[in-house]
Design a protein around this motif. Structure first.
Motif, PDB file in Angstrom:
ATOM      1  N   MET A  99     -14.162  11.943   1.390  1.00 25.28           N
ATOM      2  CA  MET A  99     -15.318  11.226   1.903  1.00 25.28           C
ATOM      3  C   MET A  99     -15.999  10.403   0.815  1.00 25.28           C
ATOM      4  SD  MET A  99     -17.017  10.514   4.585  1.00 25.28           S
ATOM      5  CE  MET A  99     -16.470  11.782   5.725  1.00 25.28           C
ATOM      6  N   VAL A 100     -16.111  10.986  -0.380  1.00 24.08           N
ATOM      7  CA  VAL A 100     -16.712  10.257  -1.497  1.00 24.08           C
ATOM      8  C   VAL A 100     -15.904   9.010  -1.814  1.00 24.08           C
ATOM      9  CG1 VAL A 100     -17.257  10.348  -3.964  1.00 24.08           C
ATOM     10  CG2 VAL A 100     -17.825  12.278  -2.485  1.00 24.08           C
ATOM     11  N   PHE A 101     -14.586   9.159  -1.843  1.00 27.74           N
ATOM     12  CA  PHE A 101     -13.725   8.031  -2.159  1.00 27.74           C
ATOM     13  C   PHE A 101     -13.803   6.958  -1.076  1.00 27.74           C
ATOM     14  CE2 PHE A 101      -9.494   6.034  -1.668  1.00 27.74           C
ATOM     15  CZ  PHE A 101      -9.461   5.321  -2.860  1.00 27.74           C
ATOM     16  N   THR A 102     -13.783   7.353   0.184  1.00 26.35           N
ATOM     17  CA  THR A 102     -13.809   6.385   1.279  1.00 26.35           C
ATOM     18  C   THR A 102     -15.130   5.637   1.334  1.00 26.35           C
ATOM     19  OG1 THR A 102     -12.276   7.737   2.583  1.00 26.35           O
ATOM     20  CG2 THR A 102     -13.566   6.103   3.768  1.00 26.35           C
ATOM     21  N   VAL A 103     -16.239   6.373   1.246  1.00 27.20           N
ATOM     22  CA  VAL A 103     -17.550   5.725   1.300  1.00 27.20           C
ATOM     23  C   VAL A 103     -17.773   4.848   0.071  1.00 27.20           C
ATOM     24  CG1 VAL A 103     -20.045   6.127   1.295  1.00 27.20           C
ATOM     25  CG2 VAL A 103     -18.560   7.522   2.741  1.00 27.20           C
ATOM     26  N   GLY A 104     -17.405   5.362  -1.101  1.00 22.78           N
ATOM     27  CA  GLY A 104     -17.650   4.614  -2.327  1.00 22.78           C
ATOM     28  C   GLY A 104     -16.807   3.362  -2.449  1.00 22.78           C
TER      29      GLY A 104
ATOM     30  N   TYR B 160      -9.628  10.560 -17.165  1.00 25.80           N
ATOM     31  CA  TYR B 160      -9.949  11.986 -17.278  1.00 25.80           C
ATOM     32  C   TYR B 160     -11.455  12.228 -17.251  1.00 25.80           C
ATOM     33  CZ  TYR B 160     -10.042  16.779 -19.000  1.00 25.80           C
ATOM     34  OH  TYR B 160     -10.270  18.132 -19.131  1.00 25.80           O
ATOM     35  N   SER B 161     -12.224  11.382 -17.938  1.00 28.03           N
ATOM     36  CA  SER B 161     -13.669  11.594 -18.016  1.00 28.03           C
ATOM     37  C   SER B 161     -14.398  11.117 -16.756  1.00 28.03           C
ATOM     38  CB  SER B 161     -14.250  10.870 -19.234  1.00 28.03           C
ATOM     39  OG  SER B 161     -14.003   9.472 -19.154  1.00 28.03           O
ATOM     40  N   ALA B 162     -13.876  10.101 -16.090  1.00 25.86           N
ATOM     41  CA  ALA B 162     -14.517   9.598 -14.864  1.00 25.86           C
ATOM     42  C   ALA B 162     -13.438   9.239 -13.842  1.00 25.86           C
ATOM     43  CB  ALA B 162     -15.382   8.389 -15.182  1.00 25.86           C
ATOM     44  N   PRO B 163     -12.657  10.211 -13.396  1.00 27.50           N
ATOM     45  CA  PRO B 163     -11.505   9.902 -12.536  1.00 27.50           C
ATOM     46  C   PRO B 163     -11.884   9.316 -11.179  1.00 27.50           C
ATOM     47  CG  PRO B 163     -11.875  12.274 -12.616  1.00 27.50           C
ATOM     48  CD  PRO B 163     -12.783  11.661 -13.631  1.00 27.50           C
ATOM     49  N   MET B 164     -12.929   9.865 -10.542  1.00 30.40           N
ATOM     50  CA  MET B 164     -13.308   9.349  -9.227  1.00 30.40           C
ATOM     51  C   MET B 164     -13.830   7.927  -9.321  1.00 30.40           C
ATOM     52  SD  MET B 164     -13.378   9.719  -6.001  1.00 30.40           S
ATOM     53  CE  MET B 164     -13.057  11.456  -5.704  1.00 30.40           C
ATOM     54  N   VAL B 165     -14.614   7.653 -10.344  1.00 24.53           N
ATOM     55  CA  VAL B 165     -15.103   6.288 -10.554  1.00 24.53           C
ATOM     56  C   VAL B 165     -13.935   5.344 -10.790  1.00 24.53           C
ATOM     57  CG1 VAL B 165     -16.507   4.802 -12.037  1.00 24.53           C
ATOM     58  CG2 VAL B 165     -17.315   7.087 -11.450  1.00 24.53           C
TER      59      VAL B 165
ATOM     60  N   GLY C 188      -4.259  12.919  -8.208  1.00 23.12           N
ATOM     61  CA  GLY C 188      -5.216  13.867  -7.644  1.00 23.12           C
ATOM     62  C   GLY C 188      -6.025  14.620  -8.666  1.00 23.12           C
ATOM     63  N   GLY C 189      -5.718  14.472  -9.935  1.00 25.09           N
ATOM     64  CA  GLY C 189      -6.413  15.212 -10.988  1.00 25.09           C
ATOM     65  C   GLY C 189      -7.543  14.422 -11.612  1.00 25.09           C
TER      66      GLY C 189
ATOM     67  N   THR D  21      -9.801  14.196  -7.735  1.00 27.64           N
ATOM     68  CA  THR D  21      -9.511  13.001  -6.942  1.00 27.64           C
ATOM     69  C   THR D  21      -8.442  13.278  -5.889  1.00 27.64           C
ATOM     70  OG1 THR D  21      -7.870  12.273  -8.589  1.00 27.64           O
ATOM     71  CG2 THR D  21     -10.120  11.445  -8.832  1.00 27.64           C
ATOM     72  N   GLN D  22      -8.328  14.510  -5.474  1.00 23.90           N
ATOM     73  CA  GLN D  22      -7.308  14.874  -4.483  1.00 23.90           C
ATOM     74  C   GLN D  22      -7.836  14.624  -3.083  1.00 23.90           C
ATOM     75  OE1 GLN D  22      -5.972  19.028  -3.784  1.00 23.90           O
ATOM     76  NE2 GLN D  22      -3.991  18.280  -4.497  1.00 23.90           N
ATOM     77  N   THR D  23      -7.487  13.485  -2.538  1.00 22.78           N
ATOM     78  CA  THR D  23      -7.856  13.153  -1.167  1.00 22.78           C
ATOM     79  C   THR D  23      -6.873  13.815  -0.204  1.00 22.78           C
ATOM     80  OG1 THR D  23      -6.540  11.135  -1.284  1.00 22.78           O
ATOM     81  CG2 THR D  23      -8.876  10.958  -1.855  1.00 22.78           C
ATOM     82  N   LEU D  24      -7.135  13.686   1.092  1.00 19.39           N
ATOM     83  CA  LEU D  24      -6.281  14.341   2.078  1.00 19.39           C
ATOM     84  C   LEU D  24      -4.819  13.880   2.012  1.00 19.39           C
ATOM     85  CD1 LEU D  24      -8.523  14.656   5.265  1.00 19.39           C
ATOM     86  CD2 LEU D  24      -7.674  16.480   3.791  1.00 19.39           C
ATOM     87  N   PRO D  25      -4.518  12.584   1.850  1.00 21.25           N
ATOM     88  CA  PRO D  25      -3.101  12.215   1.741  1.00 21.25           C
ATOM     89  C   PRO D  25      -2.386  12.865   0.556  1.00 21.25           C
ATOM     90  CG  PRO D  25      -4.420  10.289   2.263  1.00 21.25           C
ATOM     91  CD  PRO D  25      -5.381  11.392   1.954  1.00 21.25           C
ATOM     92  N   LEU D  26      -3.077  12.992  -0.584  1.00 20.25           N
ATOM     93  CA  LEU D  26      -2.457  13.642  -1.733  1.00 20.25           C
ATOM     94  C   LEU D  26      -2.302  15.139  -1.505  1.00 20.25           C
ATOM     95  CD1 LEU D  26      -3.415  10.876  -3.072  1.00 20.25           C
ATOM     96  CD2 LEU D  26      -3.385  12.175  -5.201  1.00 20.25           C
TER      97      LEU D  26
END
Length: 216
Positions: free
Chosen positions: A1-6, A79-84, A164-165, A170-175
């Motif tokens: 959800m974070v990844f999709t919205v962001g 590694y320090s900001a993977p989702m960003v 996903g790491g 960063t492990q979303t549903l497809p991963l």
């Protein structure tokens, strides 16, 4: 959800709208140049785009070389900001679609309405909020539906950048579906995740479709 919205709802949608608005009445050569720059990332195969983002953000990549030239300490951004990192990568690649949708819809806004609001003393923001945005509302909803559904199922970009790491940050549903089915041989669990993914996509589609029908 974070990844999709962001990356979709906020990133691609808002940035695409901003670029379309800022280039609406500019010279043709400037619009063309900006369009080529933005669209070039979109037309790249997803795997090539993912490696380009990886080359920019990894420890020995372009970003750290630029920071070193400015006297700043390099970091391992994946590694320090993977989702960003994955959000920015997807925004960079996918913004072109939103930009093209909004450029087309903005060209259909009657100029006399905008000019009338200008004569009445409405500022740029008020003209956009009260005149332009209501007219292109259907385009906004359609764009949101399409980019949301595309982002929910995104796999290659995240897999190349972080797999996903680190950990499962960063492990979303497809991963998760891929890891469960093919890494841990839990085919049934992977199939269940794919069904959940399908239901989530269907829910988004129903919500957006209902919003579109209400506009008719």
């Amino acid at each position: 959800m974070v990844f999709t919205v962001g990356s979709a709802v906020i990133g691609q949608n808002c940035l695409g709208m901003l670029i379309a608005v800022l280039t609406q009445h500019r010279r043709r050569w400037l619009r063309s140049a900006i369009g080529i720059v933005v669209v070039s990332a979109w037309v790249l195969p997803e795997l090539v785009a993912a490696f380009a983002v990886y080359a920019f953000l990894n420890t020995d990549g372009t970003l750290n070389n630029l920071l070193a030239g400015l006297g700043l300490d390099p970091q391992d951004w994946l590694y320090s900001a993977p989702m960003v990192a994955v959000i920015l990568g997807n925004v960079w690649r996918g913004t072109a679609f939103s930009m093209l949708v909004y450029q087309a819809s903005l060209s259909e806004v009657p100029t006399d309405l905008v000019e009338a609001a200008d004569v009445d003393g409405a500022g740029v923001f008020r003209r956009f909020w009260h005149v332009t945005l209501p007219i292109i509302r259907r385009s906004v909803l359609t764009n949101l539906m399409l980019i949301t559904l595309q982002t929910i199922g995104l796999f290659t970009l995240i897999y190349v950048l972080t797999a996903g790491g680190p950990g499962a940050e960063t492990q979303t549903l497809p991963l998760l579906m891929y890891d469960s089915a093919f890494e841990f041989d839990e085919i049934g669990y992977g199939a269940a995740i794919s069904l959940v993914l399908l239901l989530i996509g269907g829910l988004f589609a129903v919500v957006y479709a209902k919003s579109l029908r209400e506009e008719v």
